[in-house]
Design a protein around this motif. Structure first.
Motif, PDB file in Angstrom:
ATOM      1  N   ALA A  82       0.819  -1.215   0.000  1.00 45.27           N
ATOM      2  CA  ALA A  82       0.000   0.000   0.000  1.00 45.27           C
ATOM      3  C   ALA A  82       0.855   1.268   0.000  1.00 45.27           C
ATOM      4  CB  ALA A  82      -0.929   0.001   1.216  1.00 45.27           C
ATOM      5  N   LEU A  83       2.137   1.156   0.371  1.00 48.43           N
ATOM      6  CA  LEU A  83       3.000   2.324   0.482  1.00 48.43           C
ATOM      7  C   LEU A  83       4.043   2.409  -0.628  1.00 48.43           C
ATOM      8  CD1 LEU A  83       3.725   2.227   4.339  1.00 48.43           C
ATOM      9  CD2 LEU A  83       1.950   3.527   3.141  1.00 48.43           C
ATOM     10  N   ARG A  84       4.219   1.331  -1.371  1.00 49.84           N
ATOM     11  CA  ARG A  84       5.325   1.245  -2.321  1.00 49.84           C
ATOM     12  C   ARG A  84       5.314   2.382  -3.332  1.00 49.84           C
ATOM     13  NH1 ARG A  84       6.559  -4.477  -4.927  1.00 49.84           N
ATOM     14  NH2 ARG A  84       7.011  -4.797  -2.706  1.00 49.84           N
ATOM     15  N   ALA A  85       4.145   2.715  -3.848  1.00 48.04           N
ATOM     16  CA  ALA A  85       4.070   3.745  -4.891  1.00 48.04           C
ATOM     17  C   ALA A  85       4.125   5.167  -4.332  1.00 48.04           C
ATOM     18  CB  ALA A  85       2.793   3.568  -5.708  1.00 48.04           C
ATOM     19  N   LEU A  86       4.026   5.307  -3.021  1.00 51.04           N
ATOM     20  CA  LEU A  86       4.070   6.631  -2.393  1.00 51.04           C
ATOM     21  C   LEU A  86       5.517   7.008  -2.105  1.00 51.04           C
ATOM     22  CD1 LEU A  86       1.112   6.142   0.129  1.00 51.04           C
ATOM     23  CD2 LEU A  86       1.025   7.099  -2.194  1.00 51.04           C
ATOM     24  N   ALA A 137       1.405   8.842   5.420  1.00 52.90           N
ATOM     25  CA  ALA A 137       1.375   7.419   5.745  1.00 52.90           C
ATOM     26  C   ALA A 137       2.783   6.821   5.709  1.00 52.90           C
ATOM     27  CB  ALA A 137       0.458   6.679   4.768  1.00 52.90           C
ATOM     28  N   VAL A 138       3.580   7.226   4.746  1.00 48.90           N
ATOM     29  CA  VAL A 138       4.958   6.743   4.667  1.00 48.90           C
ATOM     30  C   VAL A 138       5.763   7.261   5.854  1.00 48.90           C
ATOM     31  CG1 VAL A 138       7.106   6.866   3.339  1.00 48.90           C
ATOM     32  CG2 VAL A 138       4.928   6.512   2.164  1.00 48.90           C
ATOM     33  N   GLN A 139       5.606   8.525   6.182  1.00 44.00           N
ATOM     34  CA  GLN A 139       6.326   9.093   7.318  1.00 44.00           C
ATOM     35  C   GLN A 139       5.956   8.383   8.624  1.00 44.00           C
ATOM     36  OE1 GLN A 139       5.968  13.353   7.505  1.00 44.00           O
ATOM     37  NE2 GLN A 139       6.891  13.679   5.487  1.00 44.00           N
ATOM     38  N   VAL A 199      13.716  10.413   2.090  1.00 45.15           N
ATOM     39  CA  VAL A 199      12.810  11.541   1.868  1.00 45.15           C
ATOM     40  C   VAL A 199      12.123  11.925   3.177  1.00 45.15           C
ATOM     41  CG1 VAL A 199      10.746  12.322   0.641  1.00 45.15           C
ATOM     42  CG2 VAL A 199      12.478  10.962  -0.558  1.00 45.15           C
ATOM     43  N   THR A 200      11.697  10.911   3.926  1.00 48.91           N
ATOM     44  CA  THR A 200      11.071  11.177   5.223  1.00 48.91           C
ATOM     45  C   THR A 200      12.009  11.941   6.146  1.00 48.91           C
ATOM     46  OG1 THR A 200       9.627   9.232   5.118  1.00 48.91           O
ATOM     47  CG2 THR A 200      10.145  10.083   7.313  1.00 48.91           C
ATOM     48  N   MET A 201      13.244  11.488   6.264  1.00 46.18           N
ATOM     49  CA  MET A 201      14.203  12.155   7.140  1.00 46.18           C
ATOM     50  C   MET A 201      14.485  13.578   6.667  1.00 46.18           C
ATOM     51  SD  MET A 201      15.246  10.561   9.860  1.00 46.18           S
ATOM     52  CE  MET A 201      16.713  11.559  10.160  1.00 46.18           C
TER      53      MET A 201
END
Length: 298
Positions: free
Chosen positions: A202-206, A212-214, A263-265
């Motif tokens: 569910a997160l791969r394409a984000l 949600a990824v963060q 990217v999150t960091m």
């Protein structure tokens, strides 16, 4: 670099082989407030500088294709300008490896201006030989072989952006280790030990700009301590960089694909530093690259 002469005319001569990014660099300088003139004949430069100094710095593009260009003429011009008390001159040389220039000419199907009837490599080699004396005298040399237009802009800005009230500019970047580490990064942190959203369908394409990824990355038990230490180290070093007289600090985060963890960091650190009052820019190298590709290449 030349000694600054605050009461004189600031002048940046920009040259380099065809295809290395000279015109792009001149456009960046123009955006920075320079009065920019490309393809300036060498013999006209002294005339342009006669009279009162301009209220703006000058950026002059010197093209080896101009009929009055020669290695000796370029050297004589630099010597003459350096000797003047009313001019502060710097030579910016945009360099590039021959094989990269050849690839660029092949991709655009352009003929080389110094060898329009021959293979581009002949013109490339001839122009690089012609420009070798100028390259040796460069005050600032930027190798554009591996630089994207965005990275070239950042390099030119790093050298020539005018000082402002902000004493330190912070750049936070994310990248993929598969494509190598970016140039010009002062501190790099490896995020590959954190939980990877790629393995969640569910997160791969984000990407890491998505909440949600963060949240997924932040759920790793090691995340909070890692982020706190990185932020603490950054806040410790930023004043030290100012004391050292630095104008820029680049912080990079790398992971496998440059899409989720790094990217999150980068997003979270940039936000925290901006909240603390620092001037922060953010860049996600792999996301930019994906956005520039045709849909079937993603």
């Amino acid at each position: 670099m030349s000694d600054p002469r605050p009461d004189g005319q600031k002048l940046v001569l920009v040259t380099g082989p065809s295809g290395a990014g000279r015109s792009s660099a001149i456009h960046v300088l123009e955006d920075l407030g320079f009065e920019a003139i490309d393809n300036m004949p060498l013999t006209l430069v002294p005339r342009l500088l006669d009279g009162a100094a301009s209220g703006r710095p000058l950026a002059l593009g010197i093209d080896a294709r101009n009929r009055d260009f020669s290695a000796n003429a370029m050297a004589e011009l630099i010597d003459a300008l350096t000797a003047r008390s009313d001019v502060s001159v710097e030579l910016l040389f945009l360099d590039c490896r021959p094989e990269v220039l050849l690839r660029r000419f092949s991709e655009t199907r352009r003929r080389h201006p110094l060898a329009p009837a021959d293979a581009p490599i002949i013109g490339i080699e001839a122009e690089m030989d012609l420009l070798l004396p100028a390259r040796k005298r460069a005050d600032v040399l930027i190798d554009t072989s591996e630089l994207t237009p965005h990275e070239l802009r950042a390099e030119v800005e790093r050298w020539f952006a005018p000082e402002s009230g902000q004493r330190l500019a912070v750049s936070v970047q994310s990248f993929s280790y598969k494509r190598g580490t970016p140039r010009g990064i002062d501190m790099i942190f490896d995020c590959r030990f954190l939980a990877n959203p790629y393995w969640e369908p569910a997160l791969r394409a984000l990407d890491g700009r998505d909440g949600a990824v963060q949240d997924y990355v932040a759920s790793d038990p090691r995340f909070a301590a890692f982020f706190a230490k990185v932020l603490d180290l950054s806040e410790l070093l930023l004043p030290a960089y100012i004391e050292e007289g630095k104008a820029h600090l680049s912080i990079g985060f790398g992971c496998t694909g440059g899409q989720h963890r790094s990217v999150t960091m980068a997003e979270k650190l940039a936000h925290a530093l901006a909240q603390a009052g620092w001037q922060v820019s953010i860049r996600h190298r792999e996301l930019e690259r994906r956005a520039s590709l045709p849909p079937d290449k993603h």
